[in-house]
Each structure stands twice: as C-alpha cells, then as structure tokens.
Motif scaffolding. Structure first.
Motif, mmCIF file in Angstrom:
data_model
loop_
_atom_site.group_PDB
_atom_site.id
_atom_site.type_symbol
_atom_site.label_atom_id
_atom_site.label_comp_id
_atom_site.label_asym_id
_atom_site.label_seq_id
_atom_site.Cartn_x
_atom_site.Cartn_y
_atom_site.Cartn_z
ATOM 1 N N GLN A 126 0.761 -1.217 -0.167
ATOM 2 C CA GLN A 126 0.023 0.286 0.159
ATOM 3 C C GLN A 126 0.889 1.303 -0.186
ATOM 4 O O GLN A 126 0.491 2.400 -0.466
ATOM 5 C CB GLN A 126 -1.018 -0.014 1.392
ATOM 6 N N ASN A 127 2.008 1.252 0.738
ATOM 7 C CA ASN A 127 2.889 2.486 0.626
ATOM 8 C C ASN A 127 3.914 2.475 -0.463
ATOM 9 O O ASN A 127 5.105 2.840 -0.336
ATOM 10 C CB ASN A 127 3.638 2.549 1.955
ATOM 11 N N THR A 128 3.625 1.935 -1.618
ATOM 12 C CA THR A 128 4.477 1.952 -2.720
ATOM 13 C C THR A 128 4.469 3.373 -3.377
ATOM 14 O O THR A 128 3.672 4.089 -3.224
ATOM 15 C CB THR A 128 3.786 0.928 -3.833
ATOM 16 N N ASN A 129 5.724 3.604 -3.880
ATOM 17 C CA ASN A 129 6.039 4.882 -4.260
ATOM 18 C C ASN A 129 5.975 4.714 -5.852
ATOM 19 O O ASN A 129 5.645 5.440 -6.676
ATOM 20 C CB ASN A 129 7.346 5.560 -4.031
ATOM 21 N N LYS A 260 -1.987 -2.634 -3.173
ATOM 22 C CA LYS A 260 -2.476 -1.826 -4.129
ATOM 23 C C LYS A 260 -2.563 -2.250 -5.357
ATOM 24 O O LYS A 260 -1.795 -3.071 -5.988
ATOM 25 C CB LYS A 260 -1.289 -0.673 -4.136
ATOM 26 N N GLY A 261 -3.797 -2.052 -6.035
ATOM 27 C CA GLY A 261 -4.097 -2.536 -7.251
ATOM 28 C C GLY A 261 -3.198 -2.255 -8.424
ATOM 29 O O GLY A 261 -2.794 -0.903 -8.646
ATOM 30 N N ILE A 276 3.215 5.267 -10.091
ATOM 31 C CA ILE A 276 3.611 6.158 -9.264
ATOM 32 C C ILE A 276 2.608 6.777 -8.327
ATOM 33 O O ILE A 276 1.565 7.183 -8.784
ATOM 34 C CB ILE A 276 4.231 7.517 -10.218
ATOM 35 N N SER A 277 3.089 6.556 -7.032
ATOM 36 C CA SER A 277 2.193 6.937 -5.998
ATOM 37 C C SER A 277 2.729 7.561 -4.833
ATOM 38 O O SER A 277 3.817 7.089 -4.432
ATOM 39 C CB SER A 277 1.128 5.755 -5.483
ATOM 40 N N ASP A 281 3.239 7.540 3.960
ATOM 41 C CA ASP A 281 4.087 6.532 4.115
ATOM 42 C C ASP A 281 5.053 6.168 2.971
ATOM 43 O O ASP A 281 5.739 5.015 3.026
ATOM 44 C CB ASP A 281 3.271 5.552 4.572
ATOM 45 N N SER A 282 5.332 7.083 2.137
ATOM 46 C CA SER A 282 6.084 6.549 0.704
ATOM 47 C C SER A 282 7.239 7.581 0.918
ATOM 48 O O SER A 282 7.162 8.839 1.486
ATOM 49 C CB SER A 282 5.293 6.347 -0.485
#
Length: 323
Positions: A126-129, A260-261, A276-277, A281-282
């Motif tokens: 979920q905290n993927t950048n 995250k999808g 890119i997100s 937390d990223s």
C-alpha cells in the motif's frame, strides 16, 4: 386503414430536431498530444482545445510546471528505454482533463519490442511509491549497488523470467523488491562459491524464518554492509534490498495483507507498465533508484497523487492525478 396523424407528426418533429442539431451544435473536439521521435530524442507537441485550457493550466500549476509547457517539450532517453518505447512516429495521444486528473490513450498503434503477460499474483504494498513492470531490472540492482562482476554475471544468468519482472520501491526508507514468476528452481548453492574480490571472503549465507529460506548476499566494498536477499514464495522469486524488506514482503503474502491494485485485471501482452503513487508512508526519493535524471523530475513527481502508464502491443494509455 387507420391513420396515426399525431404519431407521424411526432416522428417528423423529432427527426427535424435531430437534423437541426447536427447543423447547429458543434461536436466537442478532443485535445491531443503528438509525440515525435528521432533515435533517442523525443518532442511532445500539444493541441489543447478551448474547453480544456483552464483544466490544463490548473494541472500544470499543481505539478509545478511552467505555463508554457503546453507549447511543447523536448527530452532525451537512454537507448534501452527508447527501444522499449519504439513506435511509428508521430504518435497521436488523446487527452482528457477533469478535476485535476489527466487521462490519455492512443489507438491503432504498433509498439515494437518484447511484450509479456504479467503474473497476476504479484502484490504491491500500500505504501508503494514506484512500481514498474518490464522485461528485467538487474541493471538497476547493478547500478545502485555497484556489484562486482561475478555477482552481476550470476544475476544475469539466474534471475530472469520469460514473463517479465516487477520492480517495486516502497516505504519511507526506499526499500525495493523485484518479483518474477518462478520459471525453474534456482540453484542457490552456486552462490556459495562467490567471494569478495578485495577481501576473498564468502558473500553468501542462508537464514530461515516463518518457513521461508532467505539467501543473503553481503555486498563488499562501497556498499556499507548492504545485503541483497533472494527467496521464493507463492510460485514467485523475489530479490530485495535488505533482509528486513524480505521479511516485510513475506508477511504481506503470508498474512494476506491488502495490496495496491496494479495490473491485476486481464491484459493483452504489455512491454512496460508504470505506477507512481505518493502518500505519507512513501518516499518520492525512490525515483533516484530508477533514473539518473531524478533531480530534474523529483519536484514534478512529488506532486503526483497517482499516475499510471501501460504500453501494450497496440496501445499506450494511462492517467495522472495530482495531490
């Protein structure tokens, strides 16, 4: 024969209104971008229609980009990236602006290069950048860790997949994991013969936890005690930037944590996909892991809430939403 004068009159009236509307109402035109290429150099020209100009300017302001960006931009990519983006120039891209969001797509375009059907069981924290799907990311590992030649040779010979790989950078500490579908079992014992070129010490050891065998490579030289970790789980093979990262990924799979999808639906073969997100937390500095031009694009990247790009055999599509 019974007549229906009111019905006939109604049909004629509706038909007349439709015909008049074709002449009086102008159809909404679509804003477009045109991408031209010559070797590794690219130019992007825009045709922003009047109905989209306000939204386009708002988007540029949110992204800290100059207002004259819509006049056109030029950029250059390395040869490997240019090859993946190979297309018949010029490329026409349809643009749609709405509420700080840009959507874009092409049609009837043949993109060259290798294409893959991504495995569906890869999870994205979920905290993927940054998450990228492409052919292979061993070059990123070599670049960031300055691997000695025998380690680089081992990775290129053993850590590869005919189904492509996922590169995922996540968390505040720029952790990363590379995931691929397991093709054949990797003989990790061959790592035992690899020693430091400077200190002649073995770099490989193993550790087990939570029924998972972790294969650790302590990197010598300028890597400040860095450790790469390889392990297998869920019919996938992983390479992570640390043991803590490996255990965090294992926990996500073992405990069924939500992810995250990203590329979880049905897809035709694709060459490249990018997510890119940005969240609390990223870490937007993760962009430094994948490009040498990070300092130039980081101010822009940090203003993105989420952006997605997919390049398939016949189409480029995606979206961008600002914070």
């Amino acid at each position: 024969m019974k007549k229906y004068p009111k019905l006939v009159l109604g049909i004629l009236l509706v038909t007349g209104i439709v015909i008049l509307s074709l002449f009086l109402v102008k159809p909404k035109t679509t804003s477009k971008a045109y991408l031209n290429s010559e070797k590794n150099k690219f130019s992007l020209a825009f045709d922003i229609k009047n109905q989209d100009k306000d939204e386009a300017q708002k988007l540029l302001e949110k992204l800290n980009l100059p207002a004259n960006t819509t006049d056109g931009i030029q950029f250059e990519l390395d040869s490997a990236t240019s090859t993946k983006l190979a297309f018949t120039s010029p490329l026409t891209i349809n643009l749609s602006f709405l509420n700080n969001r840009l959507s874009f797509s092409t049609e009837n375009q043949q993109f060259k290069g290798k294409h893959f059907i991504p495995p569906k069981n890869v999870k994205i924290p979920q905290n993927t950048n940054i998450a990228i799907f492409a052919e292979n990311f061993n070059g990123i590992v070599s670049k960031n860790f300055k691997l000695q030649q025998n380690l680089e040779d081992w990775l290129n010979a053993n850590f590869k997949s005919e189904s492509g790989q996922f590169f995922i950078a996540f968390g505040e500490n720029r952790n990363f994991v590379i995931a691929q579908k397991s093709q054949t079992s990797i003989d990790f014992s061959t790592l035992a013969g690899i020693v430091s070129e400077t200190e002649q010490q073995e770099l490989y050891k193993t550790e087990s936890d939570n029924e998972v065998n972790y294969h650790l490579l302590k990197l010598p030289g300028d890597n400040k005690e860095a450790t790469l970790v390889l392990f297998e789980a869920e019919d996938l093979t992983f390479l992570t930037s640390s043991l803590d990262t490996a255990k965090e990924i294992t926990k996500m799979y073992k405990e069924g944590e939500s992810s995250k999808g990203f590329l979880e639906g049905e897809f035709e073969p694709i060459s490249t996909a990018i997510l890119i997100s940005n969240s609390k937390d990223s870490n937007s500095d993760s962009i430094e892991l994948v490009t040498s031009s990070a300092s130039k694009i980081k101010p822009f990247i940090s203003k993105i809430k989420e952006a997605r790009i997919i390049i398939s055999q016949n189409r480029l599509s995606g979206s961008l939403e600002t914070l």
